[in-house]
Design a protein around this motif. Structure first.
Motif, PDB file in Angstrom:
ATOM      1  N   VAL A   1       5.170  16.115 -10.169  1.00 21.12           N
ATOM      2  CA  VAL A   1       4.858  15.078 -10.869  1.00 21.12           C
ATOM      3  C   VAL A   1       5.689  14.952 -12.341  1.00 21.12           C
ATOM      4  CG1 VAL A   1       3.260  14.128 -12.532  1.00 21.12           C
ATOM      5  CG2 VAL A   1       2.444  14.786 -10.418  1.00 21.12           C
ATOM      6  N   GLY A   2       6.456  14.160 -12.463  1.00 20.39           N
ATOM      7  CA  GLY A   2       7.088  13.966 -13.708  1.00 20.39           C
ATOM      8  C   GLY A   2       8.607  14.354 -13.510  1.00 20.39           C
ATOM      9  N   GLU A   3       9.008  15.025 -12.283  1.00 20.57           N
ATOM     10  CA  GLU A   3      10.297  15.110 -12.266  1.00 20.57           C
ATOM     11  C   GLU A   3      11.341  14.050 -11.972  1.00 20.57           C
ATOM     12  OE1 GLU A   3      12.233  17.898  -8.699  1.00 20.57           O
ATOM     13  OE2 GLU A   3      10.974  18.944  -9.897  1.00 20.57           O
ATOM     14  N   LEU A   4      12.204  13.872 -12.783  1.00 24.10           N
ATOM     15  CA  LEU A   4      13.134  12.584 -12.498  1.00 24.10           C
ATOM     16  C   LEU A   4      12.180  11.316 -12.523  1.00 24.10           C
ATOM     17  CD1 LEU A   4      15.634  14.313 -10.186  1.00 24.10           C
ATOM     18  CD2 LEU A   4      15.715  14.237 -12.744  1.00 24.10           C
ATOM     19  N   GLN A   5      11.029  11.223 -12.684  1.00 26.84           N
ATOM     20  CA  GLN A   5      10.402   9.969 -12.226  1.00 26.84           C
ATOM     21  C   GLN A   5       9.427   9.627 -13.800  1.00 26.84           C
ATOM     22  OE1 GLN A   5       8.591  11.679  -8.566  1.00 26.84           O
ATOM     23  NE2 GLN A   5       9.050   9.542  -7.745  1.00 26.84           N
ATOM     24  N   SER A   6       9.056   8.269 -14.063  1.00 27.07           N
ATOM     25  CA  SER A   6       8.631   8.096 -15.126  1.00 27.07           C
ATOM     26  C   SER A   6       6.980   8.144 -14.659  1.00 27.07           C
ATOM     27  CB  SER A   6       8.750   6.831 -15.469  1.00 27.07           C
ATOM     28  OG  SER A   6       8.598   5.744 -14.339  1.00 27.07           O
TER      29      SER A   6
ATOM     30  N   GLY B   1      10.237   0.697  -7.386  1.00 30.86           N
ATOM     31  CA  GLY B   1       9.383  -0.430  -6.973  1.00 30.86           C
ATOM     32  C   GLY B   1       8.327  -0.177  -6.086  1.00 30.86           C
ATOM     33  N   TRP B   2       7.855   0.983  -5.812  1.00 36.35           N
ATOM     34  CA  TRP B   2       6.698   1.166  -4.875  1.00 36.35           C
ATOM     35  C   TRP B   2       5.908   2.467  -5.122  1.00 36.35           C
ATOM     36  CZ3 TRP B   2       3.902  -1.538  -1.745  1.00 36.35           C
ATOM     37  CH2 TRP B   2       2.786  -0.930  -0.825  1.00 36.35           C
ATOM     38  N   ALA B   3       6.368   3.658  -5.246  1.00 35.09           N
ATOM     39  CA  ALA B   3       5.643   4.785  -5.402  1.00 35.09           C
ATOM     40  C   ALA B   3       5.335   5.004  -6.879  1.00 35.09           C
ATOM     41  CB  ALA B   3       6.185   6.026  -4.623  1.00 35.09           C
ATOM     42  N   ARG B   4       4.381   4.832  -7.508  1.00 39.47           N
ATOM     43  CA  ARG B   4       3.908   5.294  -8.745  1.00 39.47           C
ATOM     44  C   ARG B   4       3.695   6.749  -9.039  1.00 39.47           C
ATOM     45  NH1 ARG B   4      -0.515   0.648  -8.530  1.00 39.47           N
ATOM     46  NH2 ARG B   4      -0.894   2.032  -6.854  1.00 39.47           N
TER      47      ARG B   4
ATOM     48  N   SER C   1      -1.906   5.256  -0.665  1.00 43.36           N
ATOM     49  CA  SER C   1      -1.183   4.443  -1.417  1.00 43.36           C
ATOM     50  C   SER C   1       0.231   4.910  -1.512  1.00 43.36           C
ATOM     51  CB  SER C   1      -1.703   4.638  -2.622  1.00 43.36           C
ATOM     52  OG  SER C   1      -1.415   5.786  -3.435  1.00 43.36           O
ATOM     53  N   GLY C   2       0.827   5.935  -1.254  1.00 44.68           N
ATOM     54  CA  GLY C   2       2.223   6.184  -1.211  1.00 44.68           C
ATOM     55  C   GLY C   2       2.670   6.609  -2.619  1.00 44.68           C
ATOM     56  N   ASP C   3       1.329   6.746  -3.624  1.00 39.47           N
ATOM     57  CA  ASP C   3       1.797   7.165  -4.927  1.00 39.47           C
ATOM     58  C   ASP C   3       1.710   8.666  -5.068  1.00 39.47           C
ATOM     59  OD1 ASP C   3       1.929   4.486  -5.969  1.00 39.47           O
ATOM     60  OD2 ASP C   3      -0.233   4.582  -5.622  1.00 39.47           O
ATOM     61  N   ILE C   4       2.174   9.269  -6.241  1.00 44.71           N
ATOM     62  CA  ILE C   4       2.104  10.620  -6.469  1.00 44.71           C
ATOM     63  C   ILE C   4       0.931  10.697  -7.340  1.00 44.71           C
ATOM     64  CG2 ILE C   4       3.216  12.438  -7.353  1.00 44.71           C
ATOM     65  CD1 ILE C   4       5.667  11.490  -6.252  1.00 44.71           C
ATOM     66  N   TRP C   5      -0.105  11.530  -7.106  1.00 42.27           N
ATOM     67  CA  TRP C   5      -1.285  11.510  -7.865  1.00 42.27           C
ATOM     68  C   TRP C   5      -1.497  12.840  -8.601  1.00 42.27           C
ATOM     69  CZ3 TRP C   5      -4.695   7.357  -8.589  1.00 42.27           C
ATOM     70  CH2 TRP C   5      -4.500   6.258  -7.605  1.00 42.27           C
TER      71      TRP C   5
END
Length: 444
Positions: free
Chosen positions: A4-9, A91-94, A123-127
């Protein structure tokens, strides 16, 4: 999967049921008032105001673990609603970080890794979920007025107003069961659910609630709601666990999830539908993960899809109460676009599968469809035929496709050979129903 948070907002949502315990809004942080009726201020949100009132109407002390699950589900629904997938880096995985106070975090913390895994599949998201103490506790039950009667019910069953849930209720009644019906009471849906419930041969209670997320962010909310089935299952689990508490002893309470095997697996009709247009709301892998979460926290509820190995046509043809079915089936809703105009479009994937099921069962389809009533005309409309074309292409390719590889694109299958073969077979039979229906219209 990246941490979580690695290279992603990351979007952080902080929940609390007391306004003064919420932090001020800031960049990347959304404060959400749990079980609130309106956002406390600009840049904040609220969710669950009507739900808590419906839980009180159960007229019985609710399961503590079940109410914690409801609180978690409200938080998940809030994140899914208030954070638009368009804001994700791809545009997809939050990437969603949730801080949720509940009544008993020590009980629930061992289940968090599995819970996050289930949500990622759904959902495809990272939780990233953190459970904290001092969460909301259920208020005393309402003793007067309009109470949801629980006496006389021995199980719960999801009741959306769809054909499958209607058949599910009829079959349970015919088998001598008395399900308490569980509904999402969205505007328009509730009227349909009541109409169908009133045509059942016996009177059944119905727990109907809506999360009612309200945003004060000034931005558009995500209407896709990829996690909606988690919320639905949380309602059913809460009521099922409360039913279990009314027993002296006995096995877990059955939570029935009536869904035909093809829709439950929902394999992509074309390659581009693997992600955005292939939901996993009742996929057997997700239901299995959800059941494991319940087992870890000791919730006495057993999730069952009695139609996992039946097509929609087989459900119609084998319904145990054909007389009642003929009265209510045309009032049921299958359309994936129903909420737009409260008219079934007739041309989306669920509508086409519905229409094919009538054809397979040899039953007249008296459903009122919208502009998609005539599928031949839909084929001549380049802007309206996307779903129909996908079903035609999938039907044409059916004899040549590797069924196992096709179905695996929607999610893992059981390790056991027979269980895998059974699921592959039901998806294949379901698509053959569609194939024969489209052929009957000279669309293949």
């Amino acid at each position: 999967m990246a941490r979580v948070g690695e290279l992603q907002s990351v979007t952080t949502l902080i929940f609390h049921h007391e306004i003064h315990r919420l932090p001020p809004p800031s960049s990347g942080v959304i404060p959400v008032l749990m079980y609130g009726t309106r956002p406390p201020g600009r840049g904040t949100c609220c969710i669950g105001g009507p739900v808590r009132a419906e839980v009180r109407r159960l007229g019985a002390p609710v399961s503590r673990a079940g109410f914690d699950l409801l609180t978690i589900a409200m938080a998940i629904t809030a994140a899914d609603t208030f954070v638009d997938k368009a804001e994700a880096d791809d545009g997809w995985a939050r990437v969603l970080r949730l801080s949720i106070p509940i009544a008993d975090p020590d009980l629930w913390n061992p289940a968090v890794p599995l819970l996050q895994k289930a949500l990622h599949f759904l959902s495809g998201d990272i939780w990233d979920i953190t459970l904290l103490p001092d969460g909301p506790r259920q208020l005393p039950s309402q003793r007067r007025g309009n109470i949801t009667v629980m006496a006389g019910h021995d199980c719960v069953s999801l009741f959306s107003g769809g054909m499958d849930s209607g058949i599910g209720a009829l079959d349970l009644i015919a088998l001598g069961r008395r399900p308490l019906l569980i509904s999402h009471s969205y505007r328009g849906d509730s009227e349909k659910q009541i109409l169908i419930r009133n045509q059942l041969p016996v009177n059944l209670s119905r727990f109907a609630a809506v999360a009612h997320p309200i945003s004060g962010l000034g931005t558009q909310s995500d209407v896709q709601m990829r996690t909606r089935s988690f919320n639905f299952l949380a309602y059913g689990t809460l009521v099922g666990a409360t039913l279990a508490q009314l027993r002296v002893a006995g096995p877990p309470v059955d939570l029935f999830v009536p869904e035909n095997g093809l829709i439950a697996l929902n394999p992509p009709m074309t390659r581009r539908r693997i992600g955005a247009l292939s939901t996993r709301t009742t996929h057997p892998h997700f239901l299995g993960l959800f059941q494991k979460v319940l087992s870890i926290v000791g919730l006495p509820v057993k999730v069952v899809n009695p139609y996992a190995l039946k097509t929609k046509g087989e459900m119609l043809n084998e319904c145990l109460d054909r007389a009642s079915l003929s009265q209510l089936v045309s009032d049921t809703v299958s359309c994936g676009k129903w909420k737009r105009a409260h008219v079934q479009c007739g041309k989306c994937v669920p509508c086409i599968i519905r229409r094919a099921s009538f054809h397979a069962a040899g039953m007249t389809d008296d459903t009122e469809y919208g502009k998609g009533q005539d599928l031949s005309s839909v084929m001549n409309d380049g802007k309206a035929r996307d779903d129909l074309m996908a079903m035609i292409l999938a039907s044409r390719g059916l004899p040549h496709v590797d069924a196992a590889r096709w179905i695996l694109q929607a999610g893992p299958l059981p390790y056991g050979r027979q269980a895998r073969d059974d699921l592959i077979a039901v998806a294949t039979r379901g698509m053959k129903e569609v194939q024969k229906y489209l052929a009957s219209l000279n669309l293949l």
